[in-house]
Design a protein around this motif. Structure first.
Motif, PDB file in Angstrom:
ATOM      1  N   UNK A  24     -17.842   0.143  -4.524  1.00 55.50           N
ATOM      2  CA  UNK A  24     -16.775   1.113  -4.777  1.00 55.50           C
ATOM      3  C   UNK A  24     -16.015   1.443  -3.502  1.00 55.50           C
ATOM      4  N   UNK A  25     -16.703   1.494  -2.368  1.00 58.94           N
ATOM      5  CA  UNK A  25     -16.026   1.779  -1.104  1.00 58.94           C
ATOM      6  C   UNK A  25     -15.224   0.571  -0.614  1.00 58.94           C
ATOM      7  N   UNK A  26     -15.745  -0.635  -0.865  1.00 58.41           N
ATOM      8  CA  UNK A  26     -14.967  -1.836  -0.541  1.00 58.41           C
ATOM      9  C   UNK A  26     -13.678  -1.846  -1.360  1.00 58.41           C
ATOM     10  N   UNK A  27     -13.781  -1.472  -2.629  1.00 56.74           N
ATOM     11  CA  UNK A  27     -12.593  -1.397  -3.479  1.00 56.74           C
ATOM     12  C   UNK A  27     -11.621  -0.328  -2.962  1.00 56.74           C
ATOM     13  N   UNK A  28     -12.164   0.811  -2.485  1.00 57.88           N
ATOM     14  CA  UNK A  28     -11.320   1.887  -1.940  1.00 57.88           C
ATOM     15  C   UNK A  28     -10.586   1.408  -0.697  1.00 57.88           C
ATOM     16  N   UNK A  29     -11.282   0.718   0.209  1.00 53.05           N
ATOM     17  CA  UNK A  29     -10.646   0.214   1.424  1.00 53.05           C
ATOM     18  C   UNK A  29      -9.597  -0.853   1.094  1.00 53.05           C
ATOM     19  N   UNK A  30      -9.915  -1.705   0.104  1.00 51.13           N
ATOM     20  CA  UNK A  30      -8.956  -2.729  -0.313  1.00 51.13           C
ATOM     21  C   UNK A  30      -7.690  -2.082  -0.869  1.00 51.13           C
ATOM     22  N   UNK A  31      -7.862  -1.008  -1.623  1.00 51.83           N
ATOM     23  CA  UNK A  31      -6.712  -0.285  -2.169  1.00 51.83           C
ATOM     24  C   UNK A  31      -5.906   0.358  -1.052  1.00 51.83           C
ATOM     25  N   UNK A  32      -6.590   0.908  -0.036  1.00 42.73           N
ATOM     26  CA  UNK A  32      -5.889   1.495   1.107  1.00 42.73           C
ATOM     27  C   UNK A  32      -5.060   0.444   1.839  1.00 42.73           C
ATOM     28  N   UNK A  33      -5.639  -0.750   2.012  1.00 41.58           N
ATOM     29  CA  UNK A  33      -4.906  -1.838   2.666  1.00 41.58           C
ATOM     30  C   UNK A  33      -3.680  -2.217   1.836  1.00 41.58           C
ATOM     31  N   UNK A 124      25.133  -2.529   5.670  1.00 40.34           N
ATOM     32  CA  UNK A 124      24.570  -2.060   6.944  1.00 40.34           C
ATOM     33  C   UNK A 124      23.073  -2.342   7.091  1.00 40.34           C
ATOM     34  N   UNK A 125      22.610  -3.361   6.374  1.00 41.34           N
ATOM     35  CA  UNK A 125      21.221  -3.795   6.506  1.00 41.34           C
ATOM     36  C   UNK A 125      21.192  -5.068   7.344  1.00 41.34           C
ATOM     37  N   UNK A 126      20.475  -5.018   8.489  1.00 40.98           N
ATOM     38  CA  UNK A 126      20.381  -6.200   9.344  1.00 40.98           C
ATOM     39  C   UNK A 126      19.380  -7.196   8.765  1.00 40.98           C
ATOM     40  N   UNK A 127      18.219  -6.716   8.378  1.00 42.11           N
ATOM     41  CA  UNK A 127      17.208  -7.576   7.762  1.00 42.11           C
ATOM     42  C   UNK A 127      16.164  -6.691   7.077  1.00 42.11           C
ATOM     43  N   UNK A 128      15.362  -7.306   6.231  1.00 49.51           N
ATOM     44  CA  UNK A 128      14.320  -6.594   5.493  1.00 49.51           C
ATOM     45  C   UNK A 128      13.015  -7.373   5.630  1.00 49.51           C
ATOM     46  N   UNK A 129      11.937  -6.651   5.852  1.00 50.55           N
ATOM     47  CA  UNK A 129      10.639  -7.302   6.001  1.00 50.55           C
ATOM     48  C   UNK A 129       9.588  -6.528   5.196  1.00 50.55           C
ATOM     49  N   UNK A 130       8.772  -7.253   4.432  1.00 48.76           N
ATOM     50  CA  UNK A 130       7.680  -6.615   3.695  1.00 48.76           C
ATOM     51  C   UNK A 130       6.394  -7.436   3.773  1.00 48.76           C
ATOM     52  N   UNK A 131       6.408  -8.495   4.554  1.00 52.74           N
ATOM     53  CA  UNK A 131       5.213  -9.314   4.697  1.00 52.74           C
ATOM     54  C   UNK A 131       5.292 -10.646   3.993  1.00 52.74           C
ATOM     55  N   UNK A 132       6.172 -10.768   3.009  1.00 52.57           N
ATOM     56  CA  UNK A 132       6.383 -12.040   2.320  1.00 52.57           C
ATOM     57  C   UNK A 132       5.120 -12.642   1.745  1.00 52.57           C
ATOM     58  N   UNK A 133       4.866 -13.884   2.116  1.00 49.61           N
ATOM     59  CA  UNK A 133       3.715 -14.624   1.583  1.00 49.61           C
ATOM     60  C   UNK A 133       2.395 -13.953   1.957  1.00 49.61           C
ATOM     61  N   UNK A 134       2.354 -13.334   3.141  1.00 49.78           N
ATOM     62  CA  UNK A 134       1.124 -12.656   3.557  1.00 49.78           C
ATOM     63  C   UNK A 134       0.804 -11.482   2.642  1.00 49.78           C
ATOM     64  N   UNK A 135       1.854 -10.753   2.219  1.00 50.06           N
ATOM     65  CA  UNK A 135       1.645  -9.633   1.309  1.00 50.06           C
ATOM     66  C   UNK A 135       1.126 -10.130  -0.039  1.00 50.06           C
ATOM     67  N   UNK A 136       1.670 -11.250  -0.518  1.00 49.30           N
ATOM     68  CA  UNK A 136       1.200 -11.808  -1.794  1.00 49.30           C
ATOM     69  C   UNK A 136      -0.273 -12.206  -1.699  1.00 49.30           C
ATOM     70  N   UNK A 137      -0.650 -12.822  -0.576  1.00 46.15           N
ATOM     71  CA  UNK A 137      -2.047 -13.197  -0.382  1.00 46.15           C
ATOM     72  C   UNK A 137      -2.944 -11.959  -0.369  1.00 46.15           C
ATOM     73  N   UNK A 138      -2.452 -10.889   0.259  1.00 44.41           N
ATOM     74  CA  UNK A 138      -3.215  -9.651   0.323  1.00 44.41           C
ATOM     75  C   UNK A 138      -3.427  -9.074  -1.075  1.00 44.41           C
ATOM     76  N   UNK A 139      -2.353  -9.035  -1.879  1.00 45.80           N
ATOM     77  CA  UNK A 139      -2.470  -8.496  -3.240  1.00 45.80           C
ATOM     78  C   UNK A 139      -3.442  -9.319  -4.068  1.00 45.80           C
ATOM     79  N   UNK A 140      -3.387 -10.655  -3.922  1.00 40.24           N
ATOM     80  CA  UNK A 140      -4.298 -11.527  -4.666  1.00 40.24           C
ATOM     81  C   UNK A 140      -5.744 -11.301  -4.230  1.00 40.24           C
ATOM     82  N   UNK A 141      -5.934 -11.101  -2.916  1.00 44.62           N
ATOM     83  CA  UNK A 141      -7.279 -10.853  -2.392  1.00 44.62           C
ATOM     84  C   UNK A 141      -7.835  -9.533  -2.931  1.00 44.62           C
TER      85      UNK A 141
END
Length: 273
Positions: A24-33, A124-141
């Protein structure tokens, strides 16, 4: 035999409670990440204050946006200096190469990609960053951690039921002659069943007390230690209250339920005399 049964319940529930607490704590930390993932909208260096305010208003209008925080170029530089060293202090004033940033938090971590694509289309947006493929890998993990953790918890509960009910069955097996004699002299099934039902419940109850006490002591100590290690971050373990009450209630209910009904199931063969 009763002492042996209580000991078996104690060991089994201690293992089950420990694994459930960890999972349950591993799940909590994963959710925090997962929740730490945000969309960083870099503002064009040439944008005026009015244009920045307009951009913030436009970002708020996007669907699935929860909140927006502003981070100036100077604040971004302070973060870089804090992470990589004082040599970056050279980039001060007009020499600062960094952008002003809007840090956008979404209603759900899965919405970050959509919000990022919508934000890229704004003025007036120069660029946007959200992690891209790394974020998808994180969500899948994180999703895999939740699924695997759920399967392990269910498996542990089934193992606990099997071990405890078998232990109760051994205690009843040692008294089968007593049950047969009561049956032969005219005792009804209900009269015979109730004392063993209550005995099984008490075995489960007393067998759960020690694991609850041990888990409470160890968890509070571990929580204090990990909290100091994670101080200054967005991550934390589940707070001892109400978590320990919940896990204690679960173990107590599990011990009493399995002990009581394990006795009833184990007695069926001896009542057919």
């Amino acid at each position: 035999m009763s002492i042996a049964a209580v000991s078996a319940v104690t060991v089994t529930l201690l293992l089950v409670g420990s694994f459930i607490s960890i999972l349950l704590n591993v799940n909590k930390l994963a959710t925090d990440v997962e929740n730490d993932v945000s969309v960083r909208v870099y503002i064009d260096l040439a944008a005026t204050k009015e244009q920045k305010d307009t951009l913030k208003t436009d970002l708020k209008k996007l669907s699935n946006v929860d909140k927006i925080e502003y981070s100036s170029r100077e604040q971004e530089l302070d973060k870089v200096v804090g992470s990589y060293g004082s040599e970056f202090n050279l980039f001060g004033g007009d020499d600062n190469p960094l952008f002003d940033v809007y840090v956008v938090s979404t209603e759900s971590p899965r919405d970050t990609e959509k919000v990022a694509k919508d934000a890229e289309k704004l003025d007036n947006v120069a660029k946007v960053n959200y992690g891209g493929a790394q974020a998808k890998k994180l969500f899948n993990f994180v999703s895999a951690v939740r699924n695997i953790g759920g399967v392990i918890i269910i498996a542990l509960l089934l193992v606990a039921m099997f071990l405890i009910s078998n232990t109760i069955r051994i205690t009843i097996l040692s008294r089968r002659t007593e049950i047969e004699i009561m049956k032969l002299v005219g005792a009804t099934n209900g009269f015979i069943r109730w004392p063993f039902f209550l005995e099984g419940a008490w075995i489960g109850f007393f067998g759960a007390i020690i694991p609850i006490a041990i888990l409470s002591f160890v968890y509070v100590a571990a929580y204090d230690f990990v909290t100091k290690v994670l101080q200054g971050t967005y991550f934390a373990l589940l707070a001892p209250q109400p978590f320990l009450y919940q896990i204690g209630g679960l173990l107590l209910a599990l011990g009493v339920f399995i002990g009581a009904f394990g006795s009833l199931l184990s007695m069926r063969r001896f009542l057919k005399v």
